[in-house]
Write an enzyme that holds these catalytic residues in place. Structure first.
Site: not given
Lengths: 302, 302
Positions: A60, A62, A64-65, A140, A210, A268
């Protein structure tokens, strides 16, 4: 099958807390799953031969990914990569990457092929001779998929004593292990099942991050060799899961237990926790084969 | 004035070779110059209180100078920043950043203000009570600016013996150091220059990266306290400078010598060199006060 954790912490990268990224080496194919900032440095630190990467899966959008992806793609060009690279990611990533390549007047030295994910149902997104990959739609705050990797079973195993007894010509061995029936030198037709046995079960890996607690994924991931399931919080902070759409370690354990997986890997982790061993402890109450992810840790399954 | 090197290597980040990023602490304002991948982790490692950052200057849109920016901006939101943040950068960056914020459905928790640079001539882009910042147009493969930071001089220095001799009322001291003339208690008019002296010269910093050898910048940067000038190559590889639009250490030395700067800082080293001391050595042949940048090194000028 070998899974290398490059990062397993949520949100902001810190000196010893890298955001999500994993390398899956499965049936000889090297896959990158998520690519937080700094992933290319982690690949070097873990001595991964990343020129072998063929497919990258982004769960996805976000940061941090995926914030480390543009840097990795640029580095491949600096290293004069020529092999195709496939990116499987939600809508939006292709535009983000191409805008940045355009701004630097630097296109890739290799074919970069985007596969846009948009379905809310599981999809088969890769099917080659070595493995299949399916999406696992997750719950999510933004559109998110997990990924289910299944190695394809190898050749059937030749029962060599029987084959020799029947005096079958060696020239047939290659087709026999592929499942074909065969004739003896005397013209007798031999059923493949009488001279072979099933190959070892092929390993499989489910990556689920997530996501909020989502038991409806259980049928799809039942029996996998390894399950990575996010556990951003401990049960004590379960109230935070509703708003943020994350899971607790206990919830990850429940999914693993229901899906009867061989091993659960937790990750995570939120930066609020100092003692990460509590995650493993909490999950183990419901599912014994639980283990924390750690940067640089390798999980093997043969 | 204090300059902290967060990264000073060109191209791909590696475990101990971070791409360009610097923190300039000048007259109490904290500025970030360039922001390669991993800059936010470097800020933490160097213990910079980065909530104090007010302005970020991006020289150009090659990844090793800005791929860390989106991560830093996201982290500011996670830290619930509310203060304005100003980004001075070439056209294109605003679109790149906003596209990524949009994709994550996560807008910043603070006003993010872009100032787009497009001129090919030096421009005054910041002028407040503490300092001025001008662009230094450079010669690179894509549109690129260096930046010239000039602290504003402090108050004039009171010649306290003279002021006491003249029996000047203390209430006037504040206006005297601002340069005002004053009357004694006996009604005599005193010229400010007779009771004050010039303040200490204000420090200045010129950041010049990335660029081919460009002597036309010399008049603009003459006499600066610190000059950072890129030296991607050694003279032996000068032939690579034409195509890549970079400089050698010797060329950086020539610029420093012509501009009579106080100190030259070298950086943006190519990964091809193992022994970086050769850069300092090469520059010193033409300009003695040359020193290599190093991750974590702090250059002070009072």
């Amino acid at each position: 099958m070998q899974l290398t954790i490059l990062g397993c912490h949520s949100a902001t990268p810190r000196a010893n807390a890298h955001p999500t990224a994993q390398i899956l080496d499965i049936n000889g194919e090297l896959m990158l799953i998520d690519c937080g900032e700094g992933t290319q440095v982690q690949l070097r630190k873990q001595k991964v031969k990343f020129s072998r990467l063929s497919h990258i899966f982004i769960s996805h959008l976000h940061g941090d990914h995926y914030f480390g992806l543009i840097g990795l793609l640029s580095t491949f060009s600096l290293l004069s990569r020529t092999a195709e690279l496939h990116i499987h990611a939600p809508k939006g990533l292709e535009e983000i990457i191409k805008l940045q390549l355009k701004a630097s007047h630097a296109y890739t030295s290799y074919p970069l092929i985007f596969h846009t994910l948009a379905s809310s149902k599981p999809e088969m997104i890769l099917d080659n001779e070595k493995l299949t990959v399916e999406t696992i739609p997750l719950d999510h705050r933004i559109y998110t998929n997990g990924f289910l990797f299944k190695a394809k079973a190898g050749d059937r195993k030749l029962l060599i004593d029987k084959v020799l007894d029947l005096n079958i010509d060696k020239a047939y061995y290659k087709s026999i292990v592929k499942g074909k029936d065969v004739e003896t030198k005397d013209g007798e037709l031999i059923n493949n099942k009488d001279i072979t046995e099933d190959p070892k079960p092929a390993p499989s890996y489910a990556f689920c991050s997530d996501t909020a607690f989502k038991p409806t994924i259980v049928p799809q991931i039942t029996g996998v060799s390894l399950l990575y399931h996010e556990s951003t919080f401990l049960e004590e902070q379960e109230h935070l899961c509703n708003k943020t759409k994350h899971s607790t370690a206990k919830q990850a354990g429940i999914i693993a237990q229901k899906a009867q997986v061989h091993k659960l890997i937790l990750g995570h982790f939120s930066a609020r926790y100092k003692d990460l061993s509590l995650f493993e402890k909490e999950a183990k109450v419901v599912f014994d084969h639980a283990e924390n992810a750690e940067t640089g840790k390798i999980f093997r399954y043969d």
